[in-house]
Design an enzyme around this catalytic site. Sequence first.
Site, short mmCIF file in Angstrom:
data_model
loop_
_atom_site.label_atom_id
_atom_site.label_comp_id
_atom_site.label_asym_id
_atom_site.label_seq_id
_atom_site.Cartn_x
_atom_site.Cartn_y
_atom_site.Cartn_z
N ASP A 88 -7.17 -13.51 -2.18
CA ASP A 88 -7.56 -13.35 -0.79
C ASP A 88 -7.32 -14.59 0.05
OD1 ASP A 88 -8.97 -10.83 -0.13
OD2 ASP A 88 -9.94 -11.36 -2.03
N ASN A 145 -4.44 -1.05 0.08
CA ASN A 145 -3.52 -1.84 0.90
C ASN A 145 -2.41 -1.00 1.56
OD1 ASN A 145 -3.62 -4.86 -1.20
ND2 ASN A 145 -4.84 -4.32 0.61
C1 FPP Z 1 -4.93 -10.51 0.33
O1 FPP Z 1 -5.03 -11.43 1.39
C2 FPP Z 1 -3.59 -10.56 -0.24
C3 FPP Z 1 -2.75 -9.50 -0.40
C4 FPP Z 1 -3.11 -8.13 0.01
C5 FPP Z 1 -1.39 -9.67 -0.93
C6 FPP Z 1 -1.23 -10.67 -2.04
C7 FPP Z 1 0.19 -11.07 -2.12
C8 FPP Z 1 0.65 -12.30 -2.41
C9 FPP Z 1 -0.21 -13.42 -2.78
C10 FPP Z 1 2.11 -12.62 -2.36
C11 FPP Z 1 2.98 -11.81 -3.18
C12 FPP Z 1 2.51 -11.61 -4.57
C13 FPP Z 1 3.29 -11.68 -5.63
C14 FPP Z 1 2.76 -11.39 -6.97
C15 FPP Z 1 4.68 -12.08 -5.50
P1 FPP Z 1 -5.29 -10.90 2.87
O2 FPP Z 1 -3.99 -10.51 3.46
O3 FPP Z 1 -6.29 -9.79 2.80
O4 FPP Z 1 -5.86 -12.14 3.57
P2 FPP Z 1 -7.15 -12.18 4.52
O5 FPP Z 1 -8.29 -11.71 3.68
O6 FPP Z 1 -7.28 -13.61 4.90
O7 FPP Z 1 -6.85 -11.29 5.68
#
Ligand code: FPP
Length: 234
Positions: free
Chosen positions: A2, A50
């Site tokens: 996150d 997601n």
């Molecule tokens: C949550 O943060 C993160 C995700 C939904 C995506 C995770 C993806 C990556 C770390 C990059 C790609 C992964 C790989 C394995 C190559 P958020 O977007 O919900 O952040 P926030 O809570 O601050 O809004």
Amino acid sequence: MDGNGRWARKGGLIRLKGHESGTQSVRDIVEAAAEWGVGHLTLYAFSVENWSRPKAEVAALMTLLKKFLKKERETLLKNGIALRGIGRLEDLPSSVLDTLREVEKATAHGKKMTLRLALSYGGRQEITDAVKALCQDVTAGKVQAEEVTEDAIACRLYDSEMPDPDLIIRSAGEKRLSNFLLWEASYAEFVYSDVLWPEFRREHLLQAFQEFHGRVRRFGKVLDDTPSLQGETN
Ligand code: FPP
């Protein structure tokens, strides 16, 4: 993982930049975990929920995932890391799924660590899918109703070779399970970190391990010798 969005907002950037930057953390954490002897590492990269993010963000995440798989293929192979996907993988765009399957096949013999990417993953969905498979086997007469045990469900989860996690780490100050490994997490220890995922590095992983090592895991048992009842001696 996150905090990608918050990290981007903090720097006046678009959310995609946060996800891109989060990929660097993925590299560092995977490398450190393998180096430090972690046998199994699972990253919650994309949940079933997601899919309801803005179309452009979903598309960008899928592109990023495919790029990551292609780019890291050789490094995974060289370091003996087997990569596997868990989740409703059939929901992924076909070119991402093809790339994932190819990397899974190429790295299958990796012995040092198994890296699982939870993709289109949901814990409730995983249990539902396992129960559905089990019901089909019952209907087909392959399994009797009396044989419906915990093991019968566990071996029908997305990856029957995945051990239950000892430790679940959540970044960016979130303190929820968010549909992650609901079945498998029964006795997992939780460590929460305030660090946003794009800033999460091996020193934060080490801190989480240190916190984990300080925990006493009783698995529902009594470990000290305090008598349970009056007059009882242990
Ligand atoms: C949550 O943060 C993160 C995700 C939904 C995506 C995770 C993806 C990556 C770390 C990059 C790609 C992964 C790989 C394995 C190559 P958020 O977007 O919900 O952040 P926030 O809570 O601050 O809004």
